[in-house]
Design an enzyme around this catalytic site. Structure first.
Site, mmCIF file in Angstrom:
data_model
loop_
_atom_site.group_PDB
_atom_site.id
_atom_site.type_symbol
_atom_site.label_atom_id
_atom_site.label_comp_id
_atom_site.label_asym_id
_atom_site.label_seq_id
_atom_site.Cartn_x
_atom_site.Cartn_y
_atom_site.Cartn_z
ATOM 1 N N HIS A 64 0.920 -1.333 -0.019
ATOM 2 C CA HIS A 64 0.044 0.099 0.206
ATOM 3 C C HIS A 64 0.791 1.348 0.102
ATOM 4 O O HIS A 64 0.609 2.160 -0.624
ATOM 5 C CB HIS A 64 -0.767 0.213 1.286
ATOM 6 N N LYS A 99 -15.723 -6.855 6.133
ATOM 7 C CA LYS A 99 -14.901 -7.550 5.247
ATOM 8 C C LYS A 99 -13.845 -8.579 6.300
ATOM 9 O O LYS A 99 -13.431 -8.221 7.385
ATOM 10 C CB LYS A 99 -13.911 -6.449 4.729
ATOM 11 N N ARG A 106 -2.339 -5.719 -8.333
ATOM 12 C CA ARG A 106 -1.615 -6.764 -8.075
ATOM 13 C C ARG A 106 -1.469 -7.706 -9.160
ATOM 14 O O ARG A 106 -1.596 -7.159 -10.207
ATOM 15 C CB ARG A 106 -1.807 -7.320 -6.789
ATOM 16 N N SER A 110 -2.877 -7.636 3.036
ATOM 17 C CA SER A 110 -3.274 -7.324 4.589
ATOM 18 C C SER A 110 -3.573 -8.621 5.073
ATOM 19 O O SER A 110 -3.207 -9.108 6.229
ATOM 20 C CB SER A 110 -4.289 -6.422 4.747
HETATM 21 P P1 ADP Z 1 -6.357 -5.609 0.648
HETATM 22 O O1 ADP Z 1 -6.587 -6.226 -0.723
HETATM 23 O O2 ADP Z 1 -4.844 -6.012 1.008
HETATM 24 O O3 ADP Z 1 -7.453 -5.957 1.887
HETATM 25 P P2 ADP Z 1 -7.278 -2.912 0.512
HETATM 26 O O4 ADP Z 1 -8.646 -3.226 0.476
HETATM 27 O O5 ADP Z 1 -6.978 -2.338 1.826
HETATM 28 O O6 ADP Z 1 -6.166 -4.163 0.514
HETATM 29 O O7 ADP Z 1 -6.632 -2.183 -0.734
HETATM 30 C C1 ADP Z 1 -6.497 -0.935 -1.329
HETATM 31 C C2 ADP Z 1 -5.704 -1.059 -2.489
HETATM 32 O O8 ADP Z 1 -4.576 -1.313 -2.354
HETATM 33 C C3 ADP Z 1 -6.494 -1.653 -3.666
HETATM 34 O O9 ADP Z 1 -6.601 -0.924 -4.764
HETATM 35 C C4 ADP Z 1 -5.453 -2.914 -3.662
HETATM 36 O O10 ADP Z 1 -5.493 -3.550 -4.858
HETATM 37 C C5 ADP Z 1 -3.912 -2.235 -3.401
HETATM 38 N N1 ADP Z 1 -3.055 -3.044 -2.785
HETATM 39 C C6 ADP Z 1 -3.299 -3.806 -1.740
HETATM 40 N N2 ADP Z 1 -2.175 -4.390 -1.550
HETATM 41 C C7 ADP Z 1 -1.238 -4.001 -2.465
HETATM 42 C C8 ADP Z 1 0.094 -4.267 -2.944
HETATM 43 N N3 ADP Z 1 0.859 -5.299 -2.248
HETATM 44 N N4 ADP Z 1 0.669 -3.877 -3.909
HETATM 45 C C9 ADP Z 1 -0.137 -2.714 -4.645
HETATM 46 N N5 ADP Z 1 -1.362 -2.736 -4.510
HETATM 47 C C10 ADP Z 1 -1.885 -3.176 -3.293
#
Ligand code: ADP
Length: 163
Positions: free
Chosen positions: A17, A41, A92, A130
């Site tokens: 992130h 979630k 990703r 996460s």
């Molecule tokens: P997660 O999918 O880990 O629960 P979130 O809902 O918090 O994460 O994701 C927020 C944004 O961050 C989304 O657009 C997701 O694709 C992106 N994201 C999550 N992990 C990564 C990563 N390792 N590299 C790049 N972008 C990421």
């Protein structure tokens, strides 16, 4: 003045992130990290909305044009409230694509003036999420490098308390 928003659940924020946040902040005048309440979630978040916001604030302290705000409304409504013209998302592996494509299409239909843009994950963080971080930490594995230092400490403390 170009303001963007980077939405997510961030339970907790990872190095993946942060990489997207840093790269997006370099492209925009202002970037708001929008933290979704997401009560349902994955069986409910490990960290409260305030804790998730605080962890991101501490980890992005070196980025002067980044701020952090919680939200519990429709994403595009929050973007309009913030006067943000662009939603930045990280992509990703191809597994993210279908879901993100659908969300971007629906959001465009709801508010066409807000554009969704994607930044590709770097190979090092391609498989980082996460939920994987929580799984590793829960089983006593090292999350060094996968999350910022403050998150690593918060995870250790939270999981020690719940054992
Ligand atoms: P997660 O999918 O880990 O629960 P979130 O809902 O918090 O994460 O994701 C927020 C944004 O961050 C989304 O657009 C997701 O694709 C992106 N994201 C999550 N992990 C990564 C990563 N390792 N590299 C790049 N972008 C990421």
């Amino acid at each position: 003045m170009r303001r963007g928003m980077c939405p997510g659940t961030f339970d907790p924020v990872t190095s993946g992130h942060l990489d997207i946040i840093e790269r997006a902040a370099g492209l925009l005048d202002e970037l708001v990290v929008a933290v979704a309440l997401s009560p349902d979630k994955g069986g409910g978040p490990l960290f409260s909305i305030d804790e998730r916001c605080e962890l991101i604030r501490a980890a992005t302290g070196h980025l002067p044009n980044v701020s952090v705000r919680p939200f519990d409304t429709l994403l595009v409504d929050f973007a309009s409230e913030l006067d943000a013209t662009v939603i930045i998302k990280g992509l990703r592996a191809v597994t993210d694509f279908e879901r993100e494509f659908q969300m971007a299409q629906l959001n465009y239909r709801l508010v066409p003036d807000v554009e969704t843009m994607f930044i590709m994950a770097i190979p090092e963080y391609m498989y980082l999420s996460s939920s994987a971080v929580k799984e590793i930490a829960r089983h006593g594995g090292s999350v060094a490098g996968l999350v910022p230092e403050n998150v690593s400490e918060a995870l250790a403390e939270r999981l020690a308390r719940s054992r």
